[in-house]
Design a protein around this motif. Structure first.
Motif, PDB file in Angstrom:
ATOM      1  N   GLY A   1       0.736  -1.289   0.127  1.00 47.79           N
ATOM      2  CA  GLY A   1       0.161   0.037   0.263  1.00 47.79           C
ATOM      3  C   GLY A   1       0.616   1.468   0.250  1.00 47.79           C
ATOM      4  O   GLY A   1       0.367   2.298   0.245  1.00 47.79           O
ATOM      5  N   GLY A   2       2.287   1.134  -0.069  1.00 48.17           N
ATOM      6  CA  GLY A   2       3.160   2.384  -0.070  1.00 48.17           C
ATOM      7  C   GLY A   2       3.502   2.708  -1.495  1.00 48.17           C
ATOM      8  O   GLY A   2       2.834   2.517  -2.396  1.00 48.17           O
ATOM      9  N   CYS A   3       4.303   3.273  -1.708  1.00 43.57           N
ATOM     10  CA  CYS A   3       4.686   4.444  -2.890  1.00 43.57           C
ATOM     11  C   CYS A   3       6.268   4.260  -3.628  1.00 43.57           C
ATOM     12  O   CYS A   3       7.235   4.402  -2.455  1.00 43.57           O
ATOM     13  CB  CYS A   3       4.232   5.374  -2.896  1.00 43.57           C
ATOM     14  SG  CYS A   3       2.465   5.923  -2.797  1.00 43.57           S
ATOM     15  N   GLU A   4       5.956   3.935  -4.543  1.00 38.17           N
ATOM     16  CA  GLU A   4       7.553   3.932  -5.064  1.00 38.17           C
ATOM     17  C   GLU A   4       8.088   4.266  -5.542  1.00 38.17           C
ATOM     18  O   GLU A   4       7.287   5.319  -7.351  1.00 38.17           O
ATOM     19  CB  GLU A   4       8.160   2.316  -5.730  1.00 38.17           C
ATOM     20  CG  GLU A   4       7.984   1.037  -5.065  1.00 38.17           C
ATOM     21  CD  GLU A   4       7.961  -0.507  -5.687  1.00 38.17           C
ATOM     22  OE1 GLU A   4       8.116  -0.002  -6.585  1.00 38.17           O
ATOM     23  OE2 GLU A   4       8.225  -1.099  -4.788  1.00 38.17           O
ATOM     24  N   VAL A   5       8.711   5.727  -6.376  1.00 40.65           N
ATOM     25  CA  VAL A   5       9.092   6.574  -6.709  1.00 40.65           C
ATOM     26  C   VAL A   5      10.833   7.206  -7.563  1.00 40.65           C
ATOM     27  O   VAL A   5      11.905   6.644  -6.566  1.00 40.65           O
ATOM     28  CB  VAL A   5       9.329   8.134  -5.936  1.00 40.65           C
ATOM     29  CG1 VAL A   5       9.173   9.293  -7.053  1.00 40.65           C
ATOM     30  CG2 VAL A   5       8.078   8.474  -5.535  1.00 40.65           C
ATOM     31  N   TYR A   6      10.513   6.667  -8.243  1.00 42.91           N
ATOM     32  CA  TYR A   6      11.852   6.578  -9.242  1.00 42.91           C
ATOM     33  C   TYR A   6      12.425   8.009 -10.049  1.00 42.91           C
ATOM     34  O   TYR A   6      12.002   8.104 -10.911  1.00 42.91           O
ATOM     35  CB  TYR A   6      12.477   4.961 -10.359  1.00 42.91           C
ATOM     36  CG  TYR A   6      11.846   3.612  -9.258  1.00 42.91           C
ATOM     37  CD1 TYR A   6      13.129   3.380  -9.005  1.00 42.91           C
ATOM     38  CD2 TYR A   6      10.768   3.155  -9.045  1.00 42.91           C
ATOM     39  CE1 TYR A   6      12.089   1.645  -8.542  1.00 42.91           C
ATOM     40  CE2 TYR A   6      10.709   2.308  -8.411  1.00 42.91           C
ATOM     41  CZ  TYR A   6      11.407   1.768  -8.130  1.00 42.91           C
ATOM     42  OH  TYR A   6      11.279   0.492  -7.985  1.00 42.91           O
ATOM     43  N   TRP A   7      13.780   8.431  -9.259  1.00 39.69           N
ATOM     44  CA  TRP A   7      14.456   9.600 -10.324  1.00 39.69           C
ATOM     45  C   TRP A   7      15.234   8.532 -11.021  1.00 39.69           C
ATOM     46  O   TRP A   7      16.427   8.147 -11.441  1.00 39.69           O
ATOM     47  CB  TRP A   7      14.824  10.353  -9.459  1.00 39.69           C
ATOM     48  CG  TRP A   7      15.976  11.713  -9.532  1.00 39.69           C
ATOM     49  CD1 TRP A   7      16.708  11.457 -10.713  1.00 39.69           C
ATOM     50  CD2 TRP A   7      15.691  12.975  -9.546  1.00 39.69           C
ATOM     51  NE1 TRP A   7      17.247  12.832 -11.305  1.00 39.69           N
ATOM     52  CE2 TRP A   7      16.337  13.605 -10.397  1.00 39.69           C
ATOM     53  CE3 TRP A   7      14.691  13.508  -8.274  1.00 39.69           C
ATOM     54  CZ2 TRP A   7      15.992  15.262 -10.236  1.00 39.69           C
ATOM     55  CZ3 TRP A   7      14.439  15.095  -8.546  1.00 39.69           C
ATOM     56  CH2 TRP A   7      15.027  15.826  -9.210  1.00 39.69           C
ATOM     57  N   GLY A   8      15.028   9.045 -12.909  1.00 35.79           N
ATOM     58  CA  GLY A   8      15.347   8.087 -13.687  1.00 35.79           C
ATOM     59  C   GLY A   8      15.416   6.638 -12.961  1.00 35.79           C
ATOM     60  O   GLY A   8      14.233   6.087 -13.199  1.00 35.79           O
ATOM     61  N   LEU A   9      16.202   6.211 -13.063  1.00 35.99           N
ATOM     62  CA  LEU A   9      15.963   4.361 -11.836  1.00 35.99           C
ATOM     63  C   LEU A   9      16.535   4.439 -11.495  1.00 35.99           C
ATOM     64  O   LEU A   9      16.321   3.479 -10.657  1.00 35.99           O
ATOM     65  CB  LEU A   9      17.328   3.342 -13.473  1.00 35.99           C
ATOM     66  CG  LEU A   9      17.185   3.938 -14.518  1.00 35.99           C
ATOM     67  CD1 LEU A   9      18.039   2.720 -15.470  1.00 35.99           C
ATOM     68  CD2 LEU A   9      15.654   2.735 -15.059  1.00 35.99           C
ATOM     69  N   THR A  10      16.879   5.501 -10.158  1.00 30.44           N
ATOM     70  CA  THR A  10      16.473   4.944  -8.584  1.00 30.44           C
ATOM     71  C   THR A  10      15.645   5.584  -7.686  1.00 30.44           C
ATOM     72  O   THR A  10      14.910   6.624  -8.366  1.00 30.44           O
ATOM     73  CB  THR A  10      18.479   6.090  -8.744  1.00 30.44           C
ATOM     74  OG1 THR A  10      19.450   6.305  -9.136  1.00 30.44           O
ATOM     75  CG2 THR A  10      18.616   6.067  -6.852  1.00 30.44           C
TER      76      THR A  10
END
Length: 163
Positions: A75-84
């Motif tokens: 139920g959380g969120c995953e944020v990627y800056w580019g591929l990181t």
């Protein structure tokens, strides 16, 4: 309460078997009038012009920030800056330092224009909860990004003319 009866050819009176429809008609007319008054009230809306959706190719500049956002299993969120993958604090820190670099490269705040200001482009998975997308937008705006946009996929079979 009384019963109507009708006399036939003889002296005997038999009860009438016809239904008195006058009360039924009265009730139906009252309901009809109520619906005629209520339906226009329910159907009234505020007139708005909705935007016509057109897919325009995104012109990617090297200074733009590309974010990918998706929901995780818990139920959380995953944020990627580019591929990181980054968390909320890292996203804010990176966004602020990216804007500081852009201001320094432009020669100061007075030289910043819309053309040389970096943009944030967000790619959201179709099953991503809105809170994840909204959090990424809020964080980028809090960092100072004036333009935050979405990258989407045009419908199958449509062509886009490049300029």
């Amino acid at each position: 309460m009384a019963i109507s009866s009708a006399a036939l050819d003889g002296d005997e009176e038999t009860p009438m078997s016809d239904i008195n429809t006058t009360p039924l008609v009265d009730v139906m007319l009252v309901l009809l009038i109520i619906f005629l008054i209520a339906i226009p009230v329910v159907l009234e809306t505020v007139p708005v012009r909705l935007p016509e959706v057109q897919y325009e190719p995104t012109i990617t500049k090297p200074e733009n920030v590309n974010l990918s956002v998706r929901g995780s299993d818990g139920g959380g969120c995953e944020v990627y800056w580019g591929l990181t993958q980054v968390n909320s604090e890292e996203l804010l820190d990176r966004a602020v330092s990216k804007l500081e670099e852009a201001i320094e490269a432009a020669g100061g705040v007075e030289n910043i224009t819309e053309e040389n200001m970096p943009e944030a482009h967000i790619r959201g998975d179709i099953d991503t909860p809105y809170k994840c997308i909204g959090g990424a937008i809020f964080t980028m705006q809090r960092a100072g990004f004036a333009r935050v946009g979405f990258i989407s996929e045009p419908p199958a079979g449509t062509t886009v003319a490049r300029r």
